[in-house]
Design an enzyme around this catalytic site. Structure first.
Site, PDB file in Angstrom:
ATOM      1  N   ARG A  79       0.839  -1.193   0.000  1.00  0.00           N
ATOM      2  CA  ARG A  79       0.000   0.000   0.000  1.00  0.00           C
ATOM      3  C   ARG A  79       0.879   1.250   0.000  1.00  0.00           C
ATOM      4  O   ARG A  79       1.983   1.256   0.542  1.00  0.00           O
ATOM      5  CB  ARG A  79      -0.920   0.012   1.226  1.00  0.00           C
ATOM      6  CG  ARG A  79      -2.079  -0.978   1.113  1.00  0.00           C
ATOM      7  CD  ARG A  79      -3.021  -0.892   2.289  1.00  0.00           C
ATOM      8  NE  ARG A  79      -2.402  -1.353   3.510  1.00  0.00           N
ATOM      9  CZ  ARG A  79      -1.889  -0.582   4.455  1.00  0.00           C
ATOM     10  NH1 ARG A  79      -1.945   0.745   4.353  1.00  0.00           N
ATOM     11  NH2 ARG A  79      -1.322  -1.095   5.521  1.00  0.00           N
ATOM     12  N   TYR A 219      -1.339  -3.468  -6.817  1.00  0.00           N
ATOM     13  CA  TYR A 219      -1.222  -4.167  -5.529  1.00  0.00           C
ATOM     14  C   TYR A 219      -2.576  -4.224  -4.793  1.00  0.00           C
ATOM     15  O   TYR A 219      -3.315  -3.224  -4.767  1.00  0.00           O
ATOM     16  CB  TYR A 219      -0.176  -3.477  -4.643  1.00  0.00           C
ATOM     17  CG  TYR A 219      -0.185  -4.059  -3.242  1.00  0.00           C
ATOM     18  CD1 TYR A 219       0.391  -5.306  -2.999  1.00  0.00           C
ATOM     19  CD2 TYR A 219      -0.834  -3.415  -2.196  1.00  0.00           C
ATOM     20  CE1 TYR A 219       0.330  -5.875  -1.737  1.00  0.00           C
ATOM     21  CE2 TYR A 219      -0.894  -3.970  -0.932  1.00  0.00           C
ATOM     22  CZ  TYR A 219      -0.317  -5.210  -0.703  1.00  0.00           C
ATOM     23  OH  TYR A 219      -0.400  -5.773   0.534  1.00  0.00           O
ATOM     24  N   LYS A 228      -9.752  -2.300   1.299  1.00  0.00           N
ATOM     25  CA  LYS A 228      -9.393  -1.173   2.164  1.00  0.00           C
ATOM     26  C   LYS A 228     -10.181   0.090   1.802  1.00  0.00           C
ATOM     27  O   LYS A 228     -10.619   0.827   2.676  1.00  0.00           O
ATOM     28  CB  LYS A 228      -7.899  -0.885   2.055  1.00  0.00           C
ATOM     29  CG  LYS A 228      -7.007  -2.084   2.383  1.00  0.00           C
ATOM     30  CD  LYS A 228      -7.223  -2.555   3.789  1.00  0.00           C
ATOM     31  CE  LYS A 228      -6.284  -3.708   4.106  1.00  0.00           C
ATOM     32  NZ  LYS A 228      -6.453  -4.169   5.482  1.00  0.00           N
ATOM     33  N   HIS A 248     -10.659  -2.537  11.253  1.00  0.00           N
ATOM     34  CA  HIS A 248      -9.585  -3.382  10.727  1.00  0.00           C
ATOM     35  C   HIS A 248      -9.377  -4.546  11.690  1.00  0.00           C
ATOM     36  O   HIS A 248      -8.374  -4.602  12.403  1.00  0.00           O
ATOM     37  CB  HIS A 248      -8.321  -2.518  10.610  1.00  0.00           C
ATOM     38  CG  HIS A 248      -7.204  -3.117   9.823  1.00  0.00           C
ATOM     39  ND1 HIS A 248      -5.899  -2.697   9.961  1.00  0.00           N
ATOM     40  CD2 HIS A 248      -7.178  -4.079   8.879  1.00  0.00           C
ATOM     41  CE1 HIS A 248      -5.123  -3.388   9.139  1.00  0.00           C
ATOM     42  NE2 HIS A 248      -5.871  -4.231   8.475  1.00  0.00           N
ATOM     43  N   SER A 270      -1.447  -3.828   9.904  1.00  0.00           N
ATOM     44  CA  SER A 270      -1.090  -4.740   8.824  1.00  0.00           C
ATOM     45  C   SER A 270       0.211  -5.468   9.147  1.00  0.00           C
ATOM     46  O   SER A 270       1.173  -4.848   9.601  1.00  0.00           O
ATOM     47  CB  SER A 270      -0.922  -3.956   7.526  1.00  0.00           C
ATOM     48  OG  SER A 270      -2.108  -3.263   7.242  1.00  0.00           O
ATOM     49  N   CYS A 272       0.716  -7.676  11.498  1.00  0.00           N
ATOM     50  CA  CYS A 272       0.937  -7.832  12.938  1.00  0.00           C
ATOM     51  C   CYS A 272       0.131  -8.979  13.530  1.00  0.00           C
ATOM     52  O   CYS A 272      -0.051  -9.035  14.756  1.00  0.00           O
ATOM     53  CB  CYS A 272       0.627  -6.531  13.664  1.00  0.00           C
ATOM     54  SG  CYS A 272       1.805  -5.223  13.246  1.00  0.00           S
ATOM     55  N   ASP A 295      -9.510  -9.781   8.477  1.00  0.00           N
ATOM     56  CA  ASP A 295      -8.986  -8.434   8.213  1.00  0.00           C
ATOM     57  C   ASP A 295      -9.972  -7.309   8.503  1.00  0.00           C
ATOM     58  O   ASP A 295      -9.563  -6.247   8.935  1.00  0.00           O
ATOM     59  CB  ASP A 295      -8.523  -8.338   6.755  1.00  0.00           C
ATOM     60  CG  ASP A 295      -7.589  -7.161   6.500  1.00  0.00           C
ATOM     61  OD1 ASP A 295      -6.641  -6.961   7.280  1.00  0.00           O
ATOM     62  OD2 ASP A 295      -7.819  -6.420   5.519  1.00  0.00           O
ATOM     63  N   ARG A 387       2.080 -12.180  -0.805  1.00  0.00           N
ATOM     64  CA  ARG A 387       0.729 -12.511  -0.333  1.00  0.00           C
ATOM     65  C   ARG A 387       0.164 -13.747  -1.014  1.00  0.00           C
ATOM     66  O   ARG A 387       0.465 -14.022  -2.172  1.00  0.00           O
ATOM     67  CB  ARG A 387      -0.210 -11.336  -0.643  1.00  0.00           C
ATOM     68  CG  ARG A 387       0.161 -10.038   0.067  1.00  0.00           C
ATOM     69  CD  ARG A 387      -0.489  -9.931   1.406  1.00  0.00           C
ATOM     70  NE  ARG A 387      -0.003  -8.802   2.200  1.00  0.00           N
ATOM     71  CZ  ARG A 387      -0.620  -8.379   3.317  1.00  0.00           C
ATOM     72  NH1 ARG A 387      -1.722  -8.973   3.742  1.00  0.00           N
ATOM     73  NH2 ARG A 387      -0.121  -7.382   3.999  1.00  0.00           N
TER      74      ARG A 387
HETATM   75  P1  GDP Z   1      -1.919  -9.524   9.438  1.00  0.00           P
HETATM   76  O1  GDP Z   1      -1.344  -8.787   8.285  1.00  0.00           O
HETATM   77  O2  GDP Z   1      -2.287  -8.633  10.587  1.00  0.00           O
HETATM   78  O3  GDP Z   1      -3.022 -10.428   9.031  1.00  0.00           O
HETATM   79  O4  GDP Z   1      -0.728 -10.419  10.014  1.00  0.00           O
HETATM   80  P2  GDP Z   1      -0.375 -11.969   9.746  1.00  0.00           P
HETATM   81  O5  GDP Z   1      -1.210 -12.858  10.589  1.00  0.00           O
HETATM   82  O6  GDP Z   1      -0.366 -12.229   8.286  1.00  0.00           O
HETATM   83  O7  GDP Z   1       1.099 -11.999  10.310  1.00  0.00           O
HETATM   84  C1  GDP Z   1       2.102 -11.117   9.850  1.00  0.00           C
HETATM   85  C2  GDP Z   1       3.456 -11.653  10.204  1.00  0.00           C
HETATM   86  O8  GDP Z   1       3.556 -11.756  11.636  1.00  0.00           O
HETATM   87  C3  GDP Z   1       3.700 -13.054   9.643  1.00  0.00           C
HETATM   88  O9  GDP Z   1       5.018 -13.134   9.204  1.00  0.00           O
HETATM   89  C4  GDP Z   1       3.463 -13.949  10.827  1.00  0.00           C
HETATM   90  O10 GDP Z   1       4.214 -15.134  10.747  1.00  0.00           O
HETATM   91  C5  GDP Z   1       3.876 -13.079  12.016  1.00  0.00           C
HETATM   92  N1  GDP Z   1       3.110 -13.420  13.232  1.00  0.00           N
HETATM   93  C6  GDP Z   1       1.775 -13.609  13.332  1.00  0.00           C
HETATM   94  N2  GDP Z   1       1.416 -13.969  14.588  1.00  0.00           N
HETATM   95  C7  GDP Z   1       2.556 -13.996  15.313  1.00  0.00           C
HETATM   96  C8  GDP Z   1       2.863 -14.305  16.693  1.00  0.00           C
HETATM   97  O11 GDP Z   1       1.991 -14.631  17.505  1.00  0.00           O
HETATM   98  N3  GDP Z   1       4.175 -14.191  17.071  1.00  0.00           N
HETATM   99  C9  GDP Z   1       5.148 -13.843  16.187  1.00  0.00           C
HETATM  100  N4  GDP Z   1       6.397 -13.772  16.633  1.00  0.00           N
HETATM  101  N5  GDP Z   1       4.909 -13.573  14.884  1.00  0.00           N
HETATM  102  C10 GDP Z   1       3.631 -13.636  14.451  1.00  0.00           C
HETATM  103  P1  PGA Z   2      -3.168  -7.170   6.371  1.00  0.00           P
HETATM  104  O1  PGA Z   2      -3.980  -6.617   5.099  1.00  0.00           O
HETATM  105  O2  PGA Z   2      -3.789  -6.355   7.473  1.00  0.00           O
HETATM  106  O3  PGA Z   2      -3.521  -8.600   6.355  1.00  0.00           O
HETATM  107  O4  PGA Z   2      -1.702  -6.905   6.257  1.00  0.00           O
HETATM  108  C1  PGA Z   2      -3.470  -5.923   4.069  1.00  0.00           C
HETATM  109  C2  PGA Z   2      -3.124  -4.506   4.426  1.00  0.00           C
HETATM  110  O5  PGA Z   2      -3.578  -4.002   5.484  1.00  0.00           O
HETATM  111  O6  PGA Z   2      -2.422  -3.910   3.612  1.00  0.00           O
HETATM  112 MN    MN Z   3      -5.331  -5.299   6.647  1.00  0.00          MN
HETATM  113 MN    MN Z   4      -3.932 -10.515   7.147  1.00  0.00          MN
END
Ligand code: GDP
Ligand code: PGA
Ligand code: MN
Ligand code: MN
Length: 605
Positions: A79, A219, A228, A248, A270, A272, A295, A387
């Site tokens: 983004r 993207y 979004k 979110h 994002s 996290c 999400d 992704r």
């Molecule tokens: P989103 O973008 O908020 O959906 O985040 P994701 O679930 O896709 O996770 C983003 C990154 O954080 C990935 O590389 C995961 O492996 C990592 N991650 C997710 N949960 C955890 C956790 O509980 N501990 C750690 N250390 N890393 C995590």
């Molecule tokens: P994410 O979604 O929260 O899974 O990273 C995409 C974004 O927020 O860009």
């Molecule tokens: Mn998101």
């Molecule tokens: Mn995600």
């Protein structure tokens, strides 16, 4: 369209849609217009087109059936927050956290960019609905795009196609008009590139008109406009006006060994941990997690006074690196069923994909940049924001409630971010207003999900910094009002989590992933009035003994460090929060200043 062509016929009598399509075609001059139906034949045609232009490589059907690999232009991987605008009539309505330009000025500028920008291309017309078609008020949109990649991805991520267009026509429905162009017209005879895009990018929301104009990027977050742009930025404005919340947040269903069901929503910035938590496989016996969303959550107060949430999406757009059989076995099962698009990961010699953190590294692969990669390479095979895009219906732990247009009543809201220091593993807010304070002051290290520096701590209120479609001060007031106007006893309890605290060697203190079920269990026990907590200046923190640590491979010292509240570290946050709040002037609800004063006083300052 050229002047000599016969006027094209439209498969709808909805005049608003026909006019929108005609106007945009007139401006952007596509060679063809294709109304998307959502049929299997359409998918085949799109993916073949994408293979012909080199955008897609089909994966080995024996490993990943009906799945495709794509690598973007290296300038188009995330983004673009500095190119994202909220073009409200009054700049004050965009507030201090958004980029703003006057709507007329932006439209003039973008009409210049859009003029003839679809020459040589097909304009796809994508009728879609965010949320259920059977919702009380279905939330329709029409995305016009010159990208087959975006069209294929929208088919995964949103409910779309002929059945949606028919309902829109029947209802003569209002819809969000959403224009997308990669900004890369083709001259007659000019060959296409694998990832067309433009150096100039604009991601623009017009909140009063409820319209979206996007230019220059392919993207996901910039181009799949239902996600979004609509379901967060535009929907947050609708939610403010109509008294609901567009957030979110992931949504999960948690069942205890006794069969007690709780629904949890969680907002993390994002990259996290939302997608991982949404599909968590508990390490504690007898507990079960089922997914509803990963999400976005749309939440409304129901007739029963509870906060009901739906996931408006239809697919997962997940961060690939770090996903594996241990961290997220359900995501792996979902993508292994096929029907998925993988972008900016590595391509293996047997026609599979690979990324950092996945098991069994291949001896050799092609990196997302097209270089030869081996496990000895000194660069990553995949972009950190690579992704997978996969249908939610394939998720083996999808809760049946996903299909209920009413959604689910939320019992707990978690806020969280990525902080190396200061923020303990979990703590509980004292009440809704304090919870709103925690959300409003949420801080997190920036990630690769947005272009820019990574690892810089910034305030990311409710994990919505890049997605609030209006003045964030008014957004905080809206949250406060949800607490004031409703029965506090029926609202979700609010918690704050941090999976990312580090030890002195820089390693994660908390093992995370499936072990996060221990935190969910504590949350449920707090709601039920069962688990112990210590009252600290920041809120209620678990005692090490109140967390279920049975079978947890972690020292007592590490656990204590993960839960510690260091008054000095927190005292250092106070001036930062003060500075953050000052940005909002009179728009900041006074109760948030009162919360900050309370925190300062409790810290002895
Ligand atoms: P989103 O973008 O908020 O959906 O985040 P994701 O679930 O896709 O996770 C983003 C990154 O954080 C990935 O590389 C995961 O492996 C990592 N991650 C997710 N949960 C955890 C956790 O509980 N501990 C750690 N250390 N890393 C995590
Ligand atoms: P994410 O979604 O929260 O899974 O990273 C995409 C974004 O927020 O860009
Ligand atoms: Mn998101
Ligand atoms: Mn995600």
């Amino acid at each position: 369209m050229t002047a000599t062509q016969a006027p094209i016929t439209h498969p709808t009598t909805h005049q608003g849609i026909v006019d929108f399509v005609n106007e945009v075609a007139e401006l952007t001059r596509p060679d063809r217009i294709q109304w998307c139906t959502g049929s299997d034949e359409e998918w085949t045609e799109l993916t073949q087109t994408l293979m012909a232009t080199g955008t897609f490589t089909q994966l080995n059907p024996a490993i990943k059936p009906n799945s495709f690999y794509a690598a973007s232009d290296p300038i188009d991987v995330a983004r673009v927050e500095d190119r994202t605008y909220i073009c409200s009539v009054d700049p004050h309505d965009a507030g201090p956290t958004n980029n703003w330009m006057a709507p007329d000025e932006m439209k003039d500028l973008m009409r210049g960019l859009y003029a003839g920008c679809m020459r040589g291309r097909t304009m796809y017309v994508i009728p879609f609905v965010m949320g259920h078609l059977d919702a009380e008020k279905p939330m329709f949109g029409i995305e016009l795009t010159d990208s087959a990649y975006v069209t294929a991805s929208m088919r995964v991520m949103a409910r779309m196609g002929s059945h949606v267009l028919e309902r829109m026509t029947e209802l003569d429905a209002e819809f969000v008009p959403a224009i997308h162009s990669v900004g890369h017209p083709l001259e007659p005879g000019e060959a296409d590139v694998a990832w067309p895009c433009n150096d100039t990018k604009y991601i623009v929301q017009f909140p009063e008109e409820r319209a979206i104009w996007s230019f220059g990027s392919g993207y996901g977050g910039n181009a799949l406009l239902g996600k979004k742009c609509y379901a967060l930025r535009i929907a947050s404005v609708m939610a403010r006006d109509e008294g609901w919340l567009a957030e979110h947040m992931l949504i999960l269903k948690l069942t205890s060994p006794q069969g007690v069901v709780k629904y949890v929503a969680a907002a993390f910035p994002s990259a996290c941990g939302k997608t991982n938590l949404a599909m968590l496989k508990p390490t504690i016996p007898g507990w079960k997690v089922e997914s509803i969303g990963d999400d976005i959550a749309w939440m409304r107060i129901g007739a029963d006074g509870r906060l009901w949430a739906v996931n408006p999406e239809y697919g997962f757009f997940g961060v690939a690196p770090g996903t594996n059989e241990h961290t997220n076995p359900h995501a792996m099962a979902t993508i292994n069923k096929g029907n998925s698009v993988f972008t900016n990961v590595a391509l293996t010699e047997d026609g599979d994909i690979w990324w950092e953190g996945l098991e069994n590294p291949p001896a050799k692969a092609t990196s997302w940049k097209g270089e030869e990669w081996t496990p000895e390479s000194d660069f990553d095979s995949s972009h950190p924001n690579s992704r997978y895009c996969t249908p939610i219906k394939q998720c083996d732990i999808l809760a049946p409630e996903f299909d209920d247009p009413r959604g689910v009543p939320i019992d707990a809201i978690l806020f969280g971010g990525r902080r190396k220091t200061t923020v303990p593993l979990v703590f509980e807010a004292r009440d809704w207003t304090h919870g709103t304070f925690l959300g409003a002051t949420l801080s997190s290290e920036t990630t690769a999900a947005a272009v820019g520096a990574v690892g810089v701590v910034r305030r990311d209120p409710m994990a919505m910094l890049p997605f609030i479609g209006y003045n964030a001060g008014d957004y905080f007031s809206h949250w406060i009002n949800v607490g004031k106007d409703n029965d506090a006893a029926k609202l979700p309890k609010i918690f704050y989590v941090n999976w990312f605290r580090r030890d002195d060697e820089g390693g994660f203190l908390w093992p995370g992933f499936g072990e996060n079920s221990r935190v969910l269990k504590w949350v449920v026990e707090r709601i039920e009035g069962q688990a112990a907590a210590v009252e600290t200046p920041i809120g209620h923190v678990p005692t090490p003994d109140s967390l279920d640590t049975e079978g947890l491979d972690m020292s007592r010292a590490a656990l204590e460090a993960a839960l510690a509240v260091d008054p000095e570290e927190w005292a250092a946050e106070i001036p930062q929060i003060q500075e953050w709040f000052e940005k909002f002037g009179d728009d900041l609800p006074a109760v948030l200043w009162t919360e900050l004063d309370g925190l300062r006083a409790r810290l002895g300052g």
